[in-house]
Every structure is written in C-alpha cells, then in structure tokens.
Design a protein around this motif. Structure first.
Motif, PDB file in Angstrom:
ATOM      1  N   VAL A   1       0.727  -1.049  -0.194  1.00 15.86           N
ATOM      2  CA  VAL A   1      -0.065  -0.074   0.065  1.00 15.86           C
ATOM      3  C   VAL A   1       0.947   1.212  -0.098  1.00 15.86           C
TER       4      VAL A   1
ATOM      5  N   SER B   1      -5.484   5.951  -3.602  1.00 22.56           N
ATOM      6  CA  SER B   1      -6.582   5.561  -2.862  1.00 22.56           C
ATOM      7  C   SER B   1      -6.265   4.167  -2.270  1.00 22.56           C
ATOM      8  N   THR B   2      -7.011   3.849  -1.269  1.00 27.15           N
ATOM      9  CA  THR B   2      -6.776   2.464  -0.646  1.00 27.15           C
ATOM     10  C   THR B   2      -7.946   1.881   0.098  1.00 27.15           C
ATOM     11  N   ASP B   3      -8.215   0.667   0.113  1.00 23.31           N
ATOM     12  CA  ASP B   3      -9.329  -0.184   0.697  1.00 23.31           C
ATOM     13  C   ASP B   3      -8.947  -0.669   2.021  1.00 23.31           C
ATOM     14  N   VAL B   4      -7.677  -0.584   2.242  1.00 21.65           N
ATOM     15  CA  VAL B   4      -6.984  -1.319   3.414  1.00 21.65           C
ATOM     16  C   VAL B   4      -5.707  -0.425   3.979  1.00 21.65           C
TER      17      VAL B   4
ATOM     18  N   PRO C   1      -7.821   4.282   4.671  1.00 18.07           N
ATOM     19  CA  PRO C   1      -8.767   4.465   3.451  1.00 18.07           C
ATOM     20  C   PRO C   1      -9.574   5.966   3.338  1.00 18.07           C
ATOM     21  N   THR C   2      -9.892   6.503   4.494  1.00 20.89           N
ATOM     22  CA  THR C   2     -10.478   7.690   4.679  1.00 20.89           C
ATOM     23  C   THR C   2      -9.851   8.557   5.648  1.00 20.89           C
TER      24      THR C   2
END
Length: 186
Positions: A87, A102-105, A146-147
């Motif tokens: 990541v 962007s990343t989800d993890v 992620p956010t």
C-alpha cells in the motif's frame, strides 16, 4: 485548485526532489545501503524484503512483499531508511508521478531508525525559518488509511502524545505512530 491539479503539482515537486536526492545517496556501496535499510524494520520483515536504491535500482530481490530503501526517496539527500508494504509503495508511486492514491486497506511503513527534520504541515517546506511545526521524529511507524474520517479524532500536533496526523491538509496525509516519546525542545 482542483484535486487533479494538486496531485500533478505535488507529483512534479516530488519528482524533482527525488532527482536531487539520488546523487549523494549513490556514493554508498550496495552493501552499505542494504545494511542501512535493514535498520528500518524488524528482522522478520527485512530478512526477506526487496531492497531498492533511491532511484529504483534493485539492490537485493526479496520474497515477502516488503520493500526497503536506504533513505526516503521523496527527501533530498535523505539517509533515513524505510520499509514499506504494498500500500505504501502504491502511495509513493502515485505521489512521485502526480497520480491519485486511494486504498481500501491500511498501509504500513516502518522507520525504526528515525526520520529527517520535516515540517508537519507542509511536505514541500524546506526552510525551518519559514515557520510551521518542524519535527525530527525518532523511531516510528507510518500508516495510511482508506479515509480521513477514520483518523478524524487524532491530533495534528506531534507533541500531543501518541499517533498524530502529518501533512493533514494535503494529498500526502498519513498517520505517524511514534515508538518513543518526542521532546518538543529538540
């Protein structure tokens, strides 16, 4: 400024910084660079990590997905080693090319040998006399989320104690997790 323009400008600046920083760091031998990079993370990570020079040259191929550098490729003449998961490598590639990230993890980067003096608010600041909150962090982890909402309750003050947000108002925002107490008098 639109988000795409901000990423492009950030990428162009980081690309110039990388170009400036690679000449001094190239004076070390590959073995010296690997030895320095090995101090960035625990041995269970570095033993099987890939080691890259600041210009991306492979110093030693690894098998565990971690990538270690003898310095931070985004900071001129930096010799503070780091080891990144996939990541963080995606983040670094996006930032150096001006692309979006962007990343989800959650992403993890180790800097157990410490870091250079940097401005906590402005990643492009180079003059400590221009103000801002400057910090030379000791051993730490850096975390990507992620956010921003996930870290909304964290302070931006590195001296508040515990994890804090660095570069919070930029596309380069991330969380710093110190391993040792920071002395604001330094």
């Amino acid at each position: 400024m639109c988000k795409t323009s901000q990423f492009a400008m950030t990428g162009a600046l980081l690309g110039a910084i990388v170009a400036l920083g690679t000449s001094a760091a190239n004076a070390d031998t590959a073995a010296e660079k690997i030895a320095r990079a090995e101090t960035a993370a625990p041995t269970n990570i570095t033993e099987e990590a890939t080691f890259l020079d600041l210009d991306g040259t492979v110093l030693r191929e690894g098998t565990n997905g971690w990538v270690c550098f003898p310095g931070v490729p985004l900071i001129p003449d930096d010799t503070n080693p780091m080891c990144n998961d996939a990541v963080w490598m995606k983040w670094m590639k996006a930032m150096s090319s001006g692309g979006e990230f962007s990343t989800d993890v959650i992403g993890v980067s180790y800097m157990l040998a410490g870091d250079a003096m940097v401005n906590n608010d402005d990643p492009m600041a180079t003059d400590q006399n221009d103000g801002g909150m400057w910090i030379e962090e000791g051993p730490h982890l850096m975390l990507l989320f992620p956010t921003k909402e996930m870290v909304a309750n964290l302070p931006h003050d590195p001296y508040a104690g515990g994890p804090y947000v660095m570069w919070g108002d930029t596309p380069l925002w991330h969380v710093m997790a110190p391993i040792e107490a920071q002395d604001p008098a330094q």
